[in-house]
Design a protein around this motif. Structure first.
Motif, mmCIF file in Angstrom:
data_model
loop_
_atom_site.group_PDB
_atom_site.id
_atom_site.type_symbol
_atom_site.label_atom_id
_atom_site.label_comp_id
_atom_site.label_asym_id
_atom_site.label_seq_id
_atom_site.Cartn_x
_atom_site.Cartn_y
_atom_site.Cartn_z
ATOM 1 N N ILE A 198 35.744 -14.578 -0.832
ATOM 2 C CA ILE A 198 36.651 -14.055 0.190
ATOM 3 C C ILE A 198 36.727 -15.141 1.243
ATOM 4 C CG2 ILE A 198 37.056 -12.299 1.934
ATOM 5 C CD1 ILE A 198 35.638 -10.305 0.203
ATOM 6 N N GLY A 199 37.871 -15.762 1.342
ATOM 7 C CA GLY A 199 37.997 -16.943 2.195
ATOM 8 C C GLY A 199 37.244 -18.082 1.546
ATOM 9 N N GLU A 200 36.338 -18.709 2.273
ATOM 10 C CA GLU A 200 35.522 -19.800 1.738
ATOM 11 C C GLU A 200 34.129 -19.324 1.312
ATOM 12 O OE1 GLU A 200 36.253 -23.166 1.450
ATOM 13 O OE2 GLU A 200 38.326 -22.691 1.959
ATOM 14 N N GLU A 201 33.832 -18.068 1.589
ATOM 15 C CA GLU A 201 32.478 -17.553 1.371
ATOM 16 C C GLU A 201 32.356 -16.902 0.000
ATOM 17 O OE1 GLU A 201 29.583 -14.055 3.137
ATOM 18 O OE2 GLU A 201 31.425 -14.565 4.182
ATOM 19 N N GLU A 202 31.348 -17.328 -0.747
ATOM 20 C CA GLU A 202 31.092 -16.719 -2.046
ATOM 21 C C GLU A 202 30.425 -15.368 -1.837
ATOM 22 O OE1 GLU A 202 28.722 -17.498 -6.245
ATOM 23 O OE2 GLU A 202 28.755 -19.050 -4.719
ATOM 24 N N VAL A 203 30.949 -14.361 -2.544
ATOM 25 C CA VAL A 203 30.417 -13.000 -2.439
ATOM 26 C C VAL A 203 30.004 -12.546 -3.831
ATOM 27 C CG1 VAL A 203 30.898 -10.639 -1.751
ATOM 28 C CG2 VAL A 203 31.970 -12.517 -0.516
ATOM 29 N N PRO A 204 28.723 -12.221 -4.031
ATOM 30 C CA PRO A 204 28.310 -11.709 -5.340
ATOM 31 C C PRO A 204 29.038 -10.391 -5.647
ATOM 32 C CG PRO A 204 26.400 -12.214 -3.961
ATOM 33 C CD PRO A 204 27.607 -12.333 -3.104
ATOM 34 N N LEU A 205 29.298 -10.138 -6.921
ATOM 35 C CA LEU A 205 30.047 -8.934 -7.311
ATOM 36 C C LEU A 205 29.411 -7.637 -6.820
ATOM 37 C CD1 LEU A 205 31.382 -9.765 -10.892
ATOM 38 C CD2 LEU A 205 32.604 -9.711 -8.729
ATOM 39 N N PRO A 206 28.062 -7.498 -6.808
ATOM 40 C CA PRO A 206 27.496 -6.247 -6.272
ATOM 41 C C PRO A 206 27.803 -6.031 -4.779
ATOM 42 C CG PRO A 206 25.860 -7.389 -7.604
ATOM 43 C CD PRO A 206 27.018 -8.323 -7.454
ATOM 44 N N ARG A 207 27.961 -7.116 -3.993
ATOM 45 C CA ARG A 207 28.245 -6.979 -2.565
ATOM 46 C C ARG A 207 29.743 -7.001 -2.255
ATOM 47 N NH1 ARG A 207 25.714 -11.425 0.312
ATOM 48 N NH2 ARG A 207 26.884 -10.553 2.053
ATOM 49 N N LEU A 208 30.565 -7.283 -3.268
ATOM 50 C CA LEU A 208 32.005 -7.391 -3.048
ATOM 51 C C LEU A 208 32.605 -6.065 -2.579
ATOM 52 C CD1 LEU A 208 34.498 -9.223 -3.267
ATOM 53 C CD2 LEU A 208 34.751 -8.463 -5.616
ATOM 54 N N PHE A 209 32.122 -4.953 -3.116
ATOM 55 C CA PHE A 209 32.632 -3.639 -2.722
ATOM 56 C C PHE A 209 32.441 -3.416 -1.221
ATOM 57 C CE2 PHE A 209 31.881 0.844 -1.818
ATOM 58 C CZ PHE A 209 33.062 1.400 -2.282
ATOM 59 N N ASP A 210 31.224 -3.699 -0.731
ATOM 60 C CA ASP A 210 30.947 -3.488 0.695
ATOM 61 C C ASP A 210 31.796 -4.387 1.579
ATOM 62 O OD1 ASP A 210 29.013 -1.578 0.083
ATOM 63 O OD2 ASP A 210 27.441 -3.102 -0.121
ATOM 64 N N ARG A 211 31.958 -5.663 1.209
ATOM 65 C CA ARG A 211 32.754 -6.593 2.008
ATOM 66 C C ARG A 211 34.221 -6.182 2.048
ATOM 67 N NH1 ARG A 211 31.226 -11.611 3.413
ATOM 68 N NH2 ARG A 211 33.094 -11.325 4.684
ATOM 69 N N LEU A 212 34.764 -5.756 0.885
ATOM 70 C CA LEU A 212 36.160 -5.325 0.860
ATOM 71 C C LEU A 212 36.343 -4.027 1.629
ATOM 72 C CD1 LEU A 212 37.299 -6.175 -2.774
ATOM 73 C CD2 LEU A 212 38.073 -7.209 -0.644
ATOM 74 N N LYS A 213 35.397 -3.121 1.511
ATOM 75 C CA LYS A 213 35.467 -1.857 2.250
ATOM 76 C C LYS A 213 35.495 -2.138 3.755
ATOM 77 C CE LYS A 213 34.998 2.689 1.929
ATOM 78 N NZ LYS A 213 36.062 3.508 1.427
ATOM 79 N N GLN A 214 34.687 -3.098 4.187
ATOM 80 C CA GLN A 214 34.636 -3.469 5.596
ATOM 81 C C GLN A 214 35.953 -4.109 6.035
ATOM 82 O OE1 GLN A 214 31.750 -6.508 6.244
ATOM 83 N NE2 GLN A 214 31.948 -6.469 8.463
#
Length: 135
Positions: free
Chosen positions: A73-89
């Protein structure tokens, strides 16, 4: 016979149009050349090609999936398990939020679909898979 002195024609002030035209064309060439060198910085991916691709003008949340299947997301790598929380935010309470998935053309389809599924579960109202125009 009366002799009248002829009036001399007044000199009119003229702008040097040639110089102005040269300057305008030089500025035009400068802007045309510099706009070609503006590139979007980010993760190196090769998008799939499509003939009916249309430019995206709306403000969106973009998730990039590289050839190894990593999500960014942007330049930051987000592991798939944490992707849900980041997108929800990022989506928050907006129901009609557009999430664009820019997946590399070499990525396994299952990874791209998994990212789209996570985005939909996080509350994305609309999903879009980015492509580049095939010339």
């Amino acid at each position: 016979m009366l002799v009248r002195a002829r009036r001399k024609a007044r000199y009119q002030v003229q702008m040097p149009m040639t110089s102005l035209i040269d300057i305008v064309f030089m500025l035009l060439i400068y802007f045309l050349l510099t706009t070609n060198f503006m590139v979007e910085e980010g993760i190196k991916i090769k998008l799939p090609q499509a003939r009916a691709a249309a430019p995206q003008t709306e403000e969106t949340i973009t998730v990039i999936v590289d050839a190894q299947g990593r999500a960014f997301i942007g330049e930051e790598e987000v592991p798939l398990p944490r992707l849900f929380d980041r997108l929800k935010q990022k989506i928050g309470s907006r129901e009609d939020e557009l999430v664009v998935v820019r997946a590399d053309r070499a990525v396994i389809l299952n990874k791209a679909v998994k990212v789209m599924d996570i985005a939909k579960a996080a509350g994305a109202g609309r999903l879009c898979l980015a492509t580049e125009k095939d010339f």
